[in-house]
Design an enzyme around this catalytic site. Structure first.
Site, PDB file in Angstrom:
ATOM      1  N   GLN A   1       0.871  15.011  -3.612  1.00 43.89           N
ATOM      2  CA  GLN A   1       0.501  14.400  -2.339  1.00 43.89           C
ATOM      3  C   GLN A   1      -0.269  15.399  -1.476  1.00 43.89           C
ATOM      4  OE1 GLN A   1      -0.287  11.447  -0.545  1.00 43.89           O
ATOM      5  NE2 GLN A   1       1.238  11.090  -2.103  1.00 43.89           N
TER       6      GLN A   1
ATOM      7  N   GLU B   1       5.062   6.162   3.022  1.00 41.77           N
ATOM      8  CA  GLU B   1       4.123   5.423   2.186  1.00 41.77           C
ATOM      9  C   GLU B   1       4.649   5.365   0.742  1.00 41.77           C
ATOM     10  OE1 GLU B   1       0.472   7.533   1.791  1.00 41.77           O
ATOM     11  OE2 GLU B   1      -0.633   5.811   0.997  1.00 41.77           O
TER      12      GLU B   1
ATOM     13  N   HIS C   1      -4.121  16.037  -1.683  1.00 45.14           N
ATOM     14  CA  HIS C   1      -5.080  15.023  -1.220  1.00 45.14           C
ATOM     15  C   HIS C   1      -5.858  15.500  -0.005  1.00 45.14           C
ATOM     16  CE1 HIS C   1      -4.987  11.390  -3.497  1.00 45.14           C
ATOM     17  NE2 HIS C   1      -3.679  11.360  -3.538  1.00 45.14           N
TER      18      HIS C   1
ATOM     19  N   HIS D   1      -1.276 -35.000  24.953  1.00 44.43           N
ATOM     20  CA  HIS D   1      -0.448 -34.787  23.759  1.00 44.43           C
ATOM     21  C   HIS D   1       0.486 -35.989  23.573  1.00 44.43           C
ATOM     22  CE1 HIS D   1      -1.862 -30.669  23.931  1.00 44.43           C
ATOM     23  NE2 HIS D   1      -1.138 -30.323  22.889  1.00 44.43           N
TER      24      HIS D   1
END
Lengths: 435, 435
Positions: free
Chosen positions: A259, A328, A262, A421
């Site tokens: 991770q 995540e 990245h 209505h």
């Protein structure tokens, strides 16, 4: 050094809350600049798109060369290493199979008052996929964004990808072709988002835009939202690994680094109940870093944003911490991950057991790798087939069903002071009464 | 007079496109003012919330009186007409039954390589519902926003409703209680949205905010998006009625007006294949308008934004026109509405047949009345149980499944230049090989 927290230490909660509230990638205020770009593309179409492409990507295009011809996609595929293409095909087939299971079913039923009720799902008519160019050009992202659209049944999927200085990664084009893209345009940035949203002479507008991009792209997506649908705005990536001392520290260290490599603002967090294991993981991180080509990025991420949470009772404390972090990616590297599952609410994607590194999900296991970041797993889901579809509710009454529902509808319309209505129901009941 | 178009007339397409592109409610630029309010509530909490409530709603509150006590909800219900309450209960039960059918199923399967795959749906931990106060206080909206949240299983649903000058509609509070609200606060505007998103001393933050509001509320929702999830930003309401000459013009006129009476920027459109029927509908509109209390609003909407599309072939031309208009509400007042259905892509809610006025769906048939407006049915759906849930993808590999997936994952990681990704798989394969 990554931050260390002991959940049983005094002051843990306040320190942990402050940690959760930290913003890793403060937003730049690009609103005004992006607004100009969007307005220019909206009013001048291709002309503006071509000007910005010349300026930002140093690439001269014409309305005729904006689109990447089919032959160029084929040539790109031919230029790729056969074993990489094979891996890409293997991934595409698995991603397609997983997303096919997400296709929702239509329904139409009649209730006990004779009212027909239901819903019907349809694909959007056209989707646009943004694919970053240059150094962050990932063929896996092309598959993850395009395949759900095609599985949903979107008849027209247009991809935009900037080609700074005219350079495109052949694997990106090969992945697009493999995923069944309908049109590819060599434009990027806010100008590409504007073109997809409003259309130009060459690019017809789409209904939904997905895909990651830089801060300009994110801001442009925010601005065109409403004109078209968008996916979520992606933030920097995160992983939370829950690991007991039965794991090989070197495996867990590799997962944390996968991770961290990245992005220097990516975040890797370890929860464990064993201080010595935590130390062993940290040593293994140092060892791995010595051989990794992206060690500078990974190291910065780990030192600045990494964290280790030391708990007393892994089973008891993990669910609360996971839900607060709302990661995540969540790896449950424990003997019985299924036992934890029912007690966890917030996580984008969950990886079960010691032999399931997150990387399998990044590339080819099947689930999407576009996932909610920055704690948004509290309310958002990963990209799916559903993101390219929408639902129409269905309602059908005959004269008799109308009679069953009508009086209460009139009562509520009158209570709200909406007499037209009430009239639209009453006029049909009166008629029925006179029959 | 509403606009009239003949689809076979020369120049129709250009005139129709211009009509579709018209903005009925141009957005005010309130961004800066709302940013100040959100920042004040974020930093000063209750104190700011109380100040703004004093200023905008002319209501003095304290941290102790911000929340509406249970007894006040019960007193409100007791103050309502029993027959209205009965209608509200009837509506609530039907809305609950419809939304229960939307609850998605979890899944976990094992594929032929032994990989476990699946997904799991969970409700958000806390939802906030915005309910407008004053003249636009509609109990039906309270039901439509709260019930899907409770059906989804949201453990904590907090409602905010401004009470200008201290006035609340008893039916609004009664509807909230009926729908199972957990907390009600007498605050509104951007300050209420900020309180729900960031929390104050008295109001704990939520994960998702839904519900309609004025321009300040819409802008505040836009600004807190990311911190929390939001539903779509609602625009003015629309109806598209497709009606052949077999209909009673007075019925169709009432349906068009039921939309028009909401708002002077609401839009009612009729598609028909019979010019004389269209004229009869227009005359019936005039007749109805003479008796309607909200005739001024309805008339303004109909004259300014209403339209009649005269087609040659209703069956052939309707689907294309519907998809271009992408209406919030679509009435198919024809003998065989189901025959049209498979050819229609874009509509928020579809009403089948001559005895199904949209109003049934507004109040109590079951489907949600919070629907995509302003052509967003091209990409968005009505509010549903799914809006209060999110999905975690699941992935599980054992050593053998990892062996089947690993090499291709490594190939793709290396092609993307992500060596820590490759390592996190390779290190587990090496270990397996050494076993």
């Amino acid at each position: 050094m990554p931050r260390e927290f002991e959940t049983s230490a005094p002051g843990f909660q306040a320190a942990f809350d402050a940690f959760l509230a930290e913003e890793r990638a403060p937003e730049e205020d690009l609103a005004a600049r992006v607004r100009d770009i969007v307005a220019a593309v909206r009013s001048r179409g291709d002309r503006a798109l071509i000007d910005y492409t010349e300026r930002f990507d140093r690439l001269t295009v014409t309305p005729e060369t904006l689109r990447v011809p089919e032959a160029e996609l084929e040539a790109a595929a031919a230029a790729c290493a056969p074993e990489t293409l094979e891996a890409l095909r293997f991934a595409a087939a698995r991603i397609e199979a997983y997303h096919a299971k997400q296709k929702p079913a239509d329904a139409l039923w009649t209730d006990d008052l004779g009212v027909r009720l239901g819903h019907r799902w349809t694909a959007v008519a056209a989707a646009g996929v943004y694919v970053p160019g240059g150094k962050a050009a990932y063929p896996s992202s092309v598959l993850m964004n395009l395949i759900p659209a095609k599985v949903a049944g979107v008849p027209r999927v247009a991809m935009v990808v900037p080609t700074p200085d005219g350079k495109t990664a052949p694997l990106v084009l090969a992945a697009a072709q493999l995923a069944g893209v309908d049109e590819v345009y060599r434009v990027g940035g806010a100008q590409a988002i504007a073109a997809l949203a409003y259309g130009t002479e060459t690019i017809r507008p789409v209904d939904k835009i997905v895909g990651p991009g830089n801060a300009y792209v994110a801001e442009a997506k925010r601005q065109v939202f409403g004109q078209v649908g968008i996916d979520s705005i992606a933030g920097p990536s995160e992983i939370l690994v829950v690991a007991d001392a039965e794991n090989d520290p070197a495996w867990i260290a590799a997962d944390l680094l996968s991770q961290a490599e990245h992005d220097s603002v990516a975040q890797s967090i370890l929860i464990t109940d064993d201080g010595r294991f935590a130390e062993a993981v940290q040593r293994a991180v140092e060892v791995h870093l010595q051989r990794l080509p992206r060690s500078e990025i990974a190291s910065e991420s780990w030192e600045r944003y990494g964290a280790i949470l030391l708990v007393k009772d892994l089973a008891a404390e993990t669910p609360g911490l996971v839900d607060a972090i709302a990661p995540e990616h969540l790896e449950l590297a424990v003997a019985d991950p299924e036992a934890l599952l029912p007690r966890i609410r917030n996580a984008g994607s969950i990886f079960l057991g010691r032999h399931t590194p997150e990387v399998l999900g990044d590339y080819l296991a099947g689930p999407n790798h576009v996932l909610p970041t920055a704690r948004s797993a509290r309310f958002a889901s990963g990209l799916s087939t559903l993101d390219f579809m929408k639902r129409s509710s269905l309602l059908g009454a005959d004269a008799q069903a109308l009679e069953a529902l009508g009086p209460a509808a009139i009562a509520l319309a009158e209570a709200e002071g909406l007499q037209a209505h009430a009239l639209s129901v009453a006029i049909r009941l009166r008629n029925r009464a006179a029959e």
